[in-house]
Design a protein around this motif. Structure first.
Motif, PDB file in Angstrom:
ATOM      1  N   SER A  52      25.710  65.319  17.598  1.00 38.15           N
ATOM      2  CA  SER A  52      27.002  65.197  18.107  1.00 38.15           C
ATOM      3  C   SER A  52      27.908  64.178  17.270  1.00 38.15           C
ATOM      4  O   SER A  52      28.913  63.748  17.778  1.00 38.15           O
ATOM      5  N   ASN A  53      27.416  63.923  16.128  1.00 40.69           N
ATOM      6  CA  ASN A  53      28.007  62.745  15.107  1.00 40.69           C
ATOM      7  C   ASN A  53      29.319  63.577  14.818  1.00 40.69           C
ATOM      8  O   ASN A  53      29.471  64.690  14.618  1.00 40.69           O
ATOM      9  N   SER A  54      30.280  62.671  14.755  1.00 39.36           N
ATOM     10  CA  SER A  54      31.559  63.180  14.157  1.00 39.36           C
ATOM     11  C   SER A  54      31.668  63.983  12.872  1.00 39.36           C
ATOM     12  O   SER A  54      32.515  64.614  12.573  1.00 39.36           O
ATOM     13  N   THR A  55      30.862  63.268  11.938  1.00 43.89           N
ATOM     14  CA  THR A  55      30.924  63.806  10.625  1.00 43.89           C
ATOM     15  C   THR A  55      30.140  65.220  10.644  1.00 43.89           C
ATOM     16  O   THR A  55      30.456  66.361   9.994  1.00 43.89           O
ATOM     17  N   LEU A  58      32.621  67.679  12.069  1.00 44.84           N
ATOM     18  CA  LEU A  58      33.477  67.909  10.787  1.00 44.84           C
ATOM     19  C   LEU A  58      32.909  68.873   9.761  1.00 44.84           C
ATOM     20  O   LEU A  58      33.765  69.658   9.464  1.00 44.84           O
ATOM     21  N   PRO A 245      41.276  62.277  15.591  1.00 44.63           N
ATOM     22  CA  PRO A 245      40.264  61.984  14.291  1.00 44.63           C
ATOM     23  C   PRO A 245      39.995  63.190  13.436  1.00 44.63           C
ATOM     24  O   PRO A 245      40.299  64.440  14.067  1.00 44.63           O
ATOM     25  N   HIS A 247      37.492  64.892  12.714  1.00 46.46           N
ATOM     26  CA  HIS A 247      36.567  66.150  13.070  1.00 46.46           C
ATOM     27  C   HIS A 247      37.367  67.038  14.177  1.00 46.46           C
ATOM     28  O   HIS A 247      36.931  68.132  14.237  1.00 46.46           O
ATOM     29  N   MET A 248      38.071  66.163  15.028  1.00 42.61           N
ATOM     30  CA  MET A 248      38.912  66.937  15.979  1.00 42.61           C
ATOM     31  C   MET A 248      39.832  67.807  15.377  1.00 42.61           C
ATOM     32  O   MET A 248      40.033  69.121  15.659  1.00 42.61           O
TER      33      MET A 248
END
Length: 420
Positions: A52-55, A58, A245, A247-248
């Motif tokens: 679930s990490n943003s990277t 992304l 952000p 990733h969004m």
């Protein structure tokens, strides 16, 4: 057993399997995180937190956008036009791609830059009938060195300035990193055009990519896909202003590609490189364990003890560069920089030296993540499409690390006096 020693043991085992590839890289990465969970270093939720990490999110979003570029024919058209204007000379293409990537990475995410340019590079190579591996390796290296040019180019740069400010010192200026970042980027380009490309495997030309040129072209969908791509890049560059952000922004772009018919839902799922997703998601908990268990600090303290109490400022700079660069090959460059920054200030002040050259060396070294596919997201992104082996990164990256160290040792004394 101490959690720091357990973490170092798991890291050593993972490093062995990464180097030998006895088992797949993604399995090694996830296996390392699970092992830390079973041994009590990480909680069950931390073991799978990387997914679930943003990277990672992304990555998934940009993979879908990249797939849309292929499905609509946009990547093919860009590739053909670049080949017509730049020719099919491998060196000329590599130089042009690296310059563009360095420029983009200096003001935006190096991960997003590689994710956006990678499908274009693959199609350029297909259209020009040249191997793809060398161009992809050059793309990743250019993204890594390009991020060192400005304070926002990569998280370690921001962290160095924040640490100085938190210590009551004047932070680095926005373009102050360019004093090293620009020479380092030039050195990286020259290296890849000469030595690096010879050390990198020649690679392949994917037949599927070549056949894609023969598909019927839907220019309406190409325009829609191009508009989505431009909007995503703009959104990532100005994420602070728009309130969303990166990733969004990437996920919104991926959803837009499906909703506008640039690709189907099934094609979107197939476009995601799940090996990359699980490889990076597996390494993030290991990086967290290195930080939280004290394993990273254990390494740092050991190296510092080897330097002794009467070390010269240049020895400290070299030692902290090597330490930062070494840690960032297997853990987050942000985590490595965060761990070493306060240590660097303390060491410099203990001998009456300026902390600025030490922190600059730590920040730059944290971005010299060239020697493993898990050292930085750009390296991971090119792994599968370039069909690289673990040792390919080592062969190309190790000499470049030494080049980077030499650049730092030459440039730092000119711009940051060692003694206040």
């Amino acid at each position: 057993m101490d959690s720091a020693l357990i973490t170092l043991g798991v890291l050593a085992v993972a490093a062995f399997f990464f180097a030998t590839e006895i088992i797949p890289l993604a399995v090694t990465a996830m296996g390392a995180s699970i092992a830390l969970g079973l041994l009590g270093v990480l909680t069950p939720s931390q073991v799978f937190s990387g997914l679930s990490n943003s990277t990672v999110v992304l990555f998934a979003g940009m993979f879908v956008i990249g797939a849309a570029m292929f499905q609509t024919g946009l990547a093919q058209q860009i590739g053909i036009r670049v080949v017509k204007s730049a020719g099919t000379d491998e060196n000329k293409l590599m130089g042009a791609l690296m310059i563009i990537t360095v420029a983009l990475s200096s003001i935006s995410s190096n991960t997003a830059t590689v994710a956006c340019l990678m499908p274009v590079v693959i199609q350029i190579c297909a259209a020009a009938k040249i191997p793809v591996a060398r161009q992809l390796m050059a793309l990743a290296i250019a993204a890594n060195v390009g991020g060192t040019i400005t304070m926002i180019g990569t998280p370690p740069n921001i962290l160095m300035s924040a640490t100085l400010q938190a210590s009551g010192l004047e932070p680095f200026g926005f373009f102050e990193f360019a004093f090293i970042g620009i020479p380092l980027s030039v050195a990286g380009i020259i290296y890849m055009l000469t030595i690096g490309k010879k050390l990198c495997p020649a690679g392949h030309i994917d037949k599927i990519e070549e056949e894609a040129d023969d598909k019927p072209k839907d220019y309406k969908k190409m325009i829609i896909c191009a508009a989505i791509l431009i909007a995503v890049v703009f959104g990532m560059a100005f994420e602070g202003s728009i309130g969303a952000p990166m990733h969004m922004v990437a996920v919104i772009g991926a959803l837009a590609c499906v909703l506008t018919g640039c690709l189907t839902e099934k094609q979107a799922y197939r476009g995601i490189d799940w090996v990359t997703i699980f490889l990076f998601a597996g390494m993030l908990p290991l990086a967290e364990a290195m930080d939280k268990s004290g394993a990273g600090k254990l390494i740092a303290d050991f190296v510092v003890s080897l330097m002794g109490d009467n070390s010269s400022p240049m020895i400290i700079v070299v030692a902290m560069f090597i330490l930062s660069c070494g840690l960032t090959q297997f853990m987050s460059n942000t985590a490595a920089a965060a761990l070493l920054a306060p240590i660097g200030i303390s060491i410099a002040q203990s001998i009456g030296a300026s902390p600025y050259p030490v922190l600059m060396a730590i920040g730059i070294a944290a971005s010299c993540a060239f020697t493993t596919p898990v050292a930085t997201p750009p390296n991971t992104l090119i792994l599968v499409p370039g069909r690289f082996k673990f040792m390919d990164y080592v062969k190309v990256g190790v000499p470049l690390v030494f080049v980077s160290l030499i650049v730092c040792c030459i440039v730092i004394p000119f711009f940051w006096p060692f003694y206040p």
